[in-house]
Enzyme design. Sequence first.
Site, PDB file in Angstrom:
ATOM      1  CG  HIS A   9      35.917  39.353  42.145  1.00  0.00           C
ATOM      2  ND1 HIS A   9      35.574  40.316  42.899  1.00  0.00           N
ATOM      3  CD2 HIS A   9      35.239  39.388  41.168  1.00  0.00           C
ATOM      4  CE1 HIS A   9      34.898  41.234  42.265  1.00  0.00           C
ATOM      5  NE2 HIS A   9      34.570  40.757  40.847  1.00  0.00           N
ATOM      6  N   GLY A  42      31.250  39.092  56.545  1.00  0.00           N
ATOM      7  CA  GLY A  42      32.058  38.201  57.102  1.00  0.00           C
ATOM      8  C   GLY A  42      31.602  36.810  57.065  1.00  0.00           C
ATOM      9  CB  SER A  43      28.628  35.202  55.049  1.00  0.00           C
ATOM     10  OG  SER A  43      29.105  35.625  53.691  1.00  0.00           O
ATOM     11  CG  LEU A  95      43.128  47.803  45.074  1.00  0.00           C
ATOM     12  CD1 LEU A  95      43.501  48.804  44.106  1.00  0.00           C
ATOM     13  CD2 LEU A  95      43.008  46.558  44.378  1.00  0.00           C
ATOM     14  CB  VAL A  96      46.886  43.434  49.173  1.00  0.00           C
ATOM     15  CG1 VAL A  96      48.257  43.296  49.904  1.00  0.00           C
ATOM     16  CG2 VAL A  96      45.737  42.968  49.718  1.00  0.00           C
ATOM     17  CE  LYS A 139      47.168  49.669  49.936  1.00  0.00           C
ATOM     18  NZ  LYS A 139      46.305  49.865  48.875  1.00  0.00           N
TER      19      LYS A 139
END
Length: 188
Positions: free
Chosen positions: A110, A12-13, A93-94, A66
Amino acid sequence: MTNIAIFASGSGSNFENIVKHIQTGQLSGINVTALYTDNEGVPCIDRAKNLNIPIHINKPKDFSSKSLYEQHLLKLLSSEEVQWIVLAGYMRLVGQDLLQAYEGRILNIHPSLLPKFKGLDAIGQALESGDTVTGSTVHYVDSGMDTGEIIEQQQCDIKPDDTKEQLEDRVKHLEYELYPRVIAKIIK
């Protein structure tokens, strides 16, 4: 004010960096409604607590498909009037449900200069490739893995004696500059 939800799966940085940019006024007109995570016991949860950001923990394995998982997320997102989704280390993956509901309104960062080194361990892939530069990419999310339209990239050198940790740190610092800058340009 534009409501965004930030999705993260691990440390979570980048999530924390974005929230701090908002809280200090460096990113104005944006409100983070919640951290959405798919894991329990991950550092992003502690970061959200420390930043007083609500947390939604939803594990895909708790749903029979999903689609049902994403429909549940959509109900939460709708109840919070979320307009944009920002992925910050979200390691899934969304799917079509989220993609259709938020078409053109999901961003991802990314740690490579896409289209090179998609997917997991992009830093390791870059080191092993023999390339002399790598970097970070912010892109729109589509149904593929790191295949969405590129918005902006920033690069850094790969030094001959770099360890994976050194290069990860250098790329992470690029991300801390790049992601807020792109969010400020794109999300209004």
